[in-house]
Design an enzyme around this catalytic site. Sequence first.
Site, PDB file in Angstrom:
ATOM      1  N   PRO A  90      22.248  19.728  23.339  1.00 41.48           N
ATOM      2  CA  PRO A  90      21.444  20.337  22.266  1.00 41.48           C
ATOM      3  C   PRO A  90      22.291  20.804  21.082  1.00 41.48           C
ATOM      4  O   PRO A  90      21.758  21.050  20.007  1.00 41.48           O
ATOM      5  CB  PRO A  90      20.745  21.514  22.944  1.00 41.48           C
ATOM      6  CG  PRO A  90      21.281  21.610  24.319  1.00 41.48           C
ATOM      7  CD  PRO A  90      22.084  20.408  24.617  1.00 41.48           C
ATOM      8  N   GLU A 117      25.255  24.831  31.932  1.00 44.12           N
ATOM      9  CA  GLU A 117      25.210  25.520  30.637  1.00 44.12           C
ATOM     10  C   GLU A 117      25.951  24.754  29.544  1.00 44.12           C
ATOM     11  O   GLU A 117      25.990  25.180  28.397  1.00 44.12           O
ATOM     12  CB  GLU A 117      25.797  26.929  30.758  1.00 44.12           C
ATOM     13  CG  GLU A 117      25.140  27.790  31.826  1.00 44.12           C
ATOM     14  CD  GLU A 117      23.643  27.941  31.612  1.00 44.12           C
ATOM     15  OE1 GLU A 117      23.244  28.308  30.497  1.00 44.12           O
ATOM     16  OE2 GLU A 117      22.879  27.698  32.557  1.00 44.12           O
ATOM     17  N   ARG A 155      15.568  -1.449  21.778  1.00 45.01           N
ATOM     18  CA  ARG A 155      14.540  -2.118  20.973  1.00 45.01           C
ATOM     19  C   ARG A 155      15.136  -2.894  19.818  1.00 45.01           C
ATOM     20  O   ARG A 155      14.526  -3.828  19.304  1.00 45.01           O
ATOM     21  CB  ARG A 155      13.569  -1.085  20.369  1.00 45.01           C
ATOM     22  CG  ARG A 155      12.715  -0.363  21.358  1.00 45.01           C
ATOM     23  CD  ARG A 155      11.759   0.583  20.640  1.00 45.01           C
ATOM     24  NE  ARG A 155      10.782  -0.128  19.850  1.00 45.01           N
ATOM     25  CZ  ARG A 155      10.772  -0.219  18.535  1.00 45.01           C
ATOM     26  NH1 ARG A 155      11.694   0.385  17.811  1.00 45.01           N
ATOM     27  NH2 ARG A 155       9.849  -0.903  17.914  1.00 45.01           N
ATOM     28  N   ASP A 170       8.560  -0.343  11.516  1.00 44.78           N
ATOM     29  CA  ASP A 170       8.489   0.905  12.275  1.00 44.78           C
ATOM     30  C   ASP A 170       8.532   2.102  11.359  1.00 44.78           C
ATOM     31  O   ASP A 170       9.209   2.100  10.350  1.00 44.78           O
ATOM     32  CB  ASP A 170       9.692   1.044  13.224  1.00 44.78           C
ATOM     33  CG  ASP A 170       9.577   0.157  14.433  1.00 44.78           C
ATOM     34  OD1 ASP A 170       8.488  -0.364  14.678  1.00 44.78           O
ATOM     35  OD2 ASP A 170      10.599   0.003  15.120  1.00 44.78           O
TER      36      ASP A 170
END
Length: 248
Positions: A90, A117, A155, A170
Amino acid sequence: MNFHVLTIFPSMFDEAFQEGVVGKALGRGLITLNAHDLRSFAQDHHRSVDDYTFGGGPGMLMSPGPLFAGVEHIKESYEIQDSPVVLLTPQGKTLNQVDIEQFSTKSDLILICGRYEGVDDRVRQELVTHEVSIGDYVLSGGELASMVLIDAVSRLVHGVVGSIESTQDDSFTTGLLQFPQYTRPAEFRGHKVPDILVSGHHSEIAKWRRREALRRTLIRRPDLLDYADLTTEDREFIDSISDETLSI
Ligand code: 6GU
């Protein structure tokens, strides 16, 4: 394109990509996916991959030993010393379609799934070339995030998606959200498909689609318009609807 994943949950990857476009691409050998069990690179009898943080605090960190050993093993066995080493965390840069396009030009990607963590910072400093997040929320681990990356990159590998055109329109590839689309029936529960789409006027249809993509982007993601490749006509259209009250 070959994906090499380091994870404490390798079986999650076997399940995830049995179906759909990526599953088919794996079956046809257009991409390969090797999920390596991080525990097999552990350096003690308990097969530990985590430890307490120096300085104290809650939670456990992923130890450097197994991650270094795992990445070195992958690099040596596949002879891919210079391939990107991507840490899913993150703390990373939020992925966008431009990042995905850049990853899709590589022959091999090594993906490290963070757990606990976080990881010992020396992994980030010495081993990792890219730190990547998939959005501003917290997952329990990097596995789902790396599956997102694998799906989006696959893709774009030649032959994976039926026609190149399917990926060219897209959302985000054009810098805009996608225009509304319809299939049969032409009228459903009293709601008709816009006349222009059944008119057969190809240049008018293209113009309508461009405008609807602009309209939708203006309403939902105006931030994207700062980077989109816009013509003078596009800008005039945006100005003409900016003042109106619109809903999609
Ligand atoms: Cl890459 N990892 C985790 N644990 N949480 C996330 C993420 C990654 N991206 C968004 N949230």
